[in-house]
Design a protein around this motif. Sequence first.
Motif, PDB file in Angstrom:
ATOM      1  N   LEU A 154       8.100  -7.697  -6.237  1.00  0.00           N
ATOM      2  CA  LEU A 154       7.753  -7.527  -7.720  1.00  0.00           C
ATOM      3  C   LEU A 154       7.047  -6.557  -8.328  1.00  0.00           C
ATOM      4  CD1 LEU A 154       8.520  -9.166 -10.247  1.00  0.00           C
ATOM      5  CD2 LEU A 154       6.493 -10.742  -9.862  1.00  0.00           C
ATOM      6  N   ILE A 155       5.865  -6.133  -7.438  1.00  0.00           N
ATOM      7  CA  ILE A 155       5.028  -5.440  -7.691  1.00  0.00           C
ATOM      8  C   ILE A 155       5.626  -3.847  -8.104  1.00  0.00           C
ATOM      9  CG2 ILE A 155       2.911  -3.861  -7.112  1.00  0.00           C
ATOM     10  CD1 ILE A 155       1.982  -6.730  -6.008  1.00  0.00           C
ATOM     11  N   HIS A 156       6.330  -3.436  -6.793  1.00  0.00           N
ATOM     12  CA  HIS A 156       6.976  -2.322  -6.860  1.00  0.00           C
ATOM     13  C   HIS A 156       8.297  -2.067  -8.045  1.00  0.00           C
ATOM     14  CE1 HIS A 156       5.028  -0.683  -3.297  1.00  0.00           C
ATOM     15  NE2 HIS A 156       5.024  -1.787  -2.812  1.00  0.00           N
ATOM     16  N   THR A 175       0.721  -1.214  -0.163  1.00  0.00           N
ATOM     17  CA  THR A 175       0.126   0.073  -0.032  1.00  0.00           C
ATOM     18  C   THR A 175       0.855   1.260  -0.112  1.00  0.00           C
ATOM     19  OG1 THR A 175      -1.715   1.091   1.176  1.00  0.00           O
ATOM     20  CG2 THR A 175      -0.147   0.253   2.436  1.00  0.00           C
ATOM     21  N   TYR A 176       0.101   2.390  -0.131  1.00  0.00           N
ATOM     22  CA  TYR A 176       0.856   3.824   0.051  1.00  0.00           C
ATOM     23  C   TYR A 176       1.376   3.814   1.396  1.00  0.00           C
ATOM     24  CZ  TYR A 176       2.028   8.697  -0.369  1.00  0.00           C
ATOM     25  OH  TYR A 176       2.540   9.840   0.220  1.00  0.00           O
ATOM     26  N   ILE A 177       2.401   4.374   1.703  1.00  0.00           N
ATOM     27  CA  ILE A 177       2.969   4.382   3.188  1.00  0.00           C
ATOM     28  C   ILE A 177       1.854   5.084   3.913  1.00  0.00           C
ATOM     29  CG2 ILE A 177       4.039   6.741   2.934  1.00  0.00           C
ATOM     30  CD1 ILE A 177       6.456   5.384   4.616  1.00  0.00           C
ATOM     31  N   ALA A 178       0.858   5.885   3.901  1.00  0.00           N
ATOM     32  CA  ALA A 178      -0.150   6.613   4.626  1.00  0.00           C
ATOM     33  C   ALA A 178      -0.824   5.397   5.379  1.00  0.00           C
ATOM     34  CB  ALA A 178      -1.035   7.621   3.712  1.00  0.00           C
ATOM     35  N   SER A 179      -1.245   4.352   4.666  1.00  0.00           N
ATOM     36  CA  SER A 179      -1.968   3.421   5.284  1.00  0.00           C
ATOM     37  C   SER A 179      -1.154   3.064   6.644  1.00  0.00           C
ATOM     38  CB  SER A 179      -2.303   2.164   4.674  1.00  0.00           C
ATOM     39  OG  SER A 179      -2.609   2.789   3.201  1.00  0.00           O
ATOM     40  N   ILE A 180      -0.017   2.668   6.574  1.00  0.00           N
ATOM     41  CA  ILE A 180       0.925   2.166   7.718  1.00  0.00           C
ATOM     42  C   ILE A 180       1.076   3.169   8.655  1.00  0.00           C
ATOM     43  CG2 ILE A 180       3.104   1.088   8.102  1.00  0.00           C
ATOM     44  CD1 ILE A 180       3.097  -0.168   5.256  1.00  0.00           C
ATOM     45  N   LEU A 181       1.260   4.592   8.290  1.00  0.00           N
ATOM     46  CA  LEU A 181       1.436   5.635   9.312  1.00  0.00           C
ATOM     47  C   LEU A 181       0.417   5.793  10.148  1.00  0.00           C
ATOM     48  CD1 LEU A 181       3.535   8.351   6.776  1.00  0.00           C
ATOM     49  CD2 LEU A 181       4.369   6.962   8.849  1.00  0.00           C
ATOM     50  N   ALA A 182      -0.795   5.539   9.547  1.00  0.00           N
ATOM     51  CA  ALA A 182      -2.000   5.855  10.397  1.00  0.00           C
ATOM     52  C   ALA A 182      -2.075   4.853  11.531  1.00  0.00           C
ATOM     53  CB  ALA A 182      -3.373   5.705   9.304  1.00  0.00           C
ATOM     54  N   ILE A 211       3.738  10.375 -24.147  1.00  0.00           N
ATOM     55  CA  ILE A 211       2.687   9.958 -23.175  1.00  0.00           C
ATOM     56  C   ILE A 211       3.491   9.885 -21.786  1.00  0.00           C
ATOM     57  CG2 ILE A 211       1.155   7.551 -22.496  1.00  0.00           C
ATOM     58  CD1 ILE A 211       1.191   7.061 -25.330  1.00  0.00           C
ATOM     59  N   GLN A 212       2.782  10.559 -20.625  1.00  0.00           N
ATOM     60  CA  GLN A 212       3.300  10.584 -19.550  1.00  0.00           C
ATOM     61  C   GLN A 212       2.735   9.349 -18.655  1.00  0.00           C
ATOM     62  OE1 GLN A 212       2.207  13.716 -16.724  1.00  0.00           O
ATOM     63  NE2 GLN A 212       4.182  14.004 -16.101  1.00  0.00           N
ATOM     64  N   THR A 213       3.739   8.689 -17.966  1.00  0.00           N
ATOM     65  CA  THR A 213       3.354   7.682 -17.077  1.00  0.00           C
ATOM     66  C   THR A 213       3.825   8.295 -15.361  1.00  0.00           C
ATOM     67  OG1 THR A 213       5.276   6.499 -17.529  1.00  0.00           O
ATOM     68  CG2 THR A 213       3.515   6.037 -18.539  1.00  0.00           C
ATOM     69  N   LEU A 214       3.382   7.404 -14.615  1.00  0.00           N
ATOM     70  CA  LEU A 214       3.772   7.501 -13.163  1.00  0.00           C
ATOM     71  C   LEU A 214       4.016   6.101 -12.480  1.00  0.00           C
ATOM     72  CD1 LEU A 214       1.782  10.323 -11.754  1.00  0.00           C
ATOM     73  CD2 LEU A 214       3.969  10.489 -12.521  1.00  0.00           C
ATOM     74  N   ILE A 215       4.726   6.184 -11.419  1.00  0.00           N
ATOM     75  CA  ILE A 215       4.726   4.765 -10.702  1.00  0.00           C
ATOM     76  C   ILE A 215       4.194   5.072  -9.232  1.00  0.00           C
ATOM     77  CG2 ILE A 215       6.291   2.947  -9.856  1.00  0.00           C
ATOM     78  CD1 ILE A 215       8.448   4.303 -11.709  1.00  0.00           C
ATOM     79  N   HIS A 216       3.023   3.993  -9.143  1.00  0.00           N
ATOM     80  CA  HIS A 216       2.422   3.918  -7.946  1.00  0.00           C
ATOM     81  C   HIS A 216       2.623   2.519  -7.234  1.00  0.00           C
ATOM     82  CE1 HIS A 216       0.264   7.061 -10.037  1.00  0.00           C
ATOM     83  NE2 HIS A 216      -0.027   7.460  -8.677  1.00  0.00           N
ATOM     84  N   ALA A 242       8.959   0.623  -1.926  1.00  0.00           N
ATOM     85  CA  ALA A 242       7.855  -0.087  -1.109  1.00  0.00           C
ATOM     86  C   ALA A 242       7.978   0.638   0.382  1.00  0.00           C
ATOM     87  CB  ALA A 242       8.133  -1.777  -0.893  1.00  0.00           C
ATOM     88  N   PRO A 243       6.944   0.490   0.924  1.00  0.00           N
ATOM     89  CA  PRO A 243       6.850   1.273   2.306  1.00  0.00           C
ATOM     90  C   PRO A 243       7.665   0.649   3.415  1.00  0.00           C
ATOM     91  CG  PRO A 243       4.418   0.221   2.107  1.00  0.00           C
ATOM     92  CD  PRO A 243       5.607  -0.156   0.830  1.00  0.00           C
ATOM     93  N   TYR A 244       7.994  -0.503   3.122  1.00  0.00           N
ATOM     94  CA  TYR A 244       8.838  -1.305   4.189  1.00  0.00           C
ATOM     95  C   TYR A 244      10.344  -1.264   3.978  1.00  0.00           C
ATOM     96  CZ  TYR A 244       7.828  -4.764   0.609  1.00  0.00           C
ATOM     97  OH  TYR A 244       7.771  -5.316  -0.849  1.00  0.00           O
ATOM     98  N   LYS A 245      10.432  -0.511   2.810  1.00  0.00           N
ATOM     99  CA  LYS A 245      11.826  -0.285   2.367  1.00  0.00           C
ATOM    100  C   LYS A 245      12.163   1.135   2.288  1.00  0.00           C
ATOM    101  CE  LYS A 245      12.629  -4.322  -0.716  1.00  0.00           C
ATOM    102  NZ  LYS A 245      13.017  -4.831  -1.805  1.00  0.00           N
TER     103      LYS A 245
END
Length: 366
Positions: free
Chosen positions: A336-338, A88-95, A307-312, A316-319
């Motif tokens: 692998l996802i990240h 997940t995005y780090i905010a989930s873990i920070l919460a 074509i502009q792309t981003l990475i979501h 990884a939050p644990y890294k």
Amino acid sequence: MISFLDLKKINEPYQEAFLEKTKLFLEKGHYILGDEVLQFEQEFAAFCNTTHCIGVGNGLDALVLIFKGYLQLGVLKEGDEILVPANTYIASILAIINAGLKPKLVDTNLLNYNLTLDALEQNVTQHTKGVLMVHLYGQVNDALAIKTFCKDFGLLLVEDAAQAHGAVANGLKAGNIGDAAGFSFYPGKNLGCLGDGGAVTTNNTLLANCIRSLRNYGSELKYHNIYKGINSRLDELQAAFLRLKLADLDFDNKKRQGIAKRYLTEITNPMLVLPFVSDFNAHVFHIFPVRVENRSHFQEYLLDHGIQTLIHYPIAPYKQEAMQEFKEYNFPISDLIHQQIVSIPLNPSLSVDEQDFIIEKLNGYS
């Protein structure tokens, strides 16, 4: 250049209405927790089919306040364990951490990148007191199964619905699946304001009343503080803007789903792994991620073709440096996802010609 997300273009149809709302806002002279916030809370609760909505400062605060509310009510205690997806995005873990609880990271899956029932069953312990279910990229996965699992084990189910405004799974709206849900209205979200904003939805009146106080210094009545709260209130002007855009949210989500159906049908390049979708109603495509082995080469290729792309998300939050407590953990699927994930443009402002061009260039990648 096809931007990943052109917020000016997204908000342009609302410009005159925004200006009119701003004029009325200035004429009223009521700047904090006024009628616009109250009406938005009522309208968004109705949209999510919940009893309560509490507008707060941002999506992170929404989740923190849910957990703090349960701590205040004695449902949770400091140090309790909450299961949360590792990718997940780090905010989930920070919460979870910021509320004084303990996150237990759970690896996900390569089909839809969300929690599965199997993963929860393998990770639940006697210390587990809740699950933070993240509807990553806008997709709700295994809603009823996870809801039943939490009920059977006596666990709280909290939704991180920051990317899933309007998604419907098994007849349940995102925000009305768990015991409570946190939403973000960051400008790039499916329902985004012109700054920061967030909300909590719940059917629990005790929790809702507690959070209303906690967001406002712990006060129900001015200068009477019953909790050690914080200052996290949805801005009155942002609430006014959100009310205008909420009326179009279902229509805009249908546009997103239509574009996603085109991508899933017409992108046939075997070098790309497209997202798995079992139910289009359960996915509002905040993000359309593809996986590719040589990500940097793929992004350069698309950028060369405008074509502009981003990475979501690239790390990884644990890294992350801030999360040293997780540095020894191993999550092969999330890793692998990240390493491979790339988000391509998908939003209601994309023209048919732009969609055609994106599909053509993705199919031409080699």
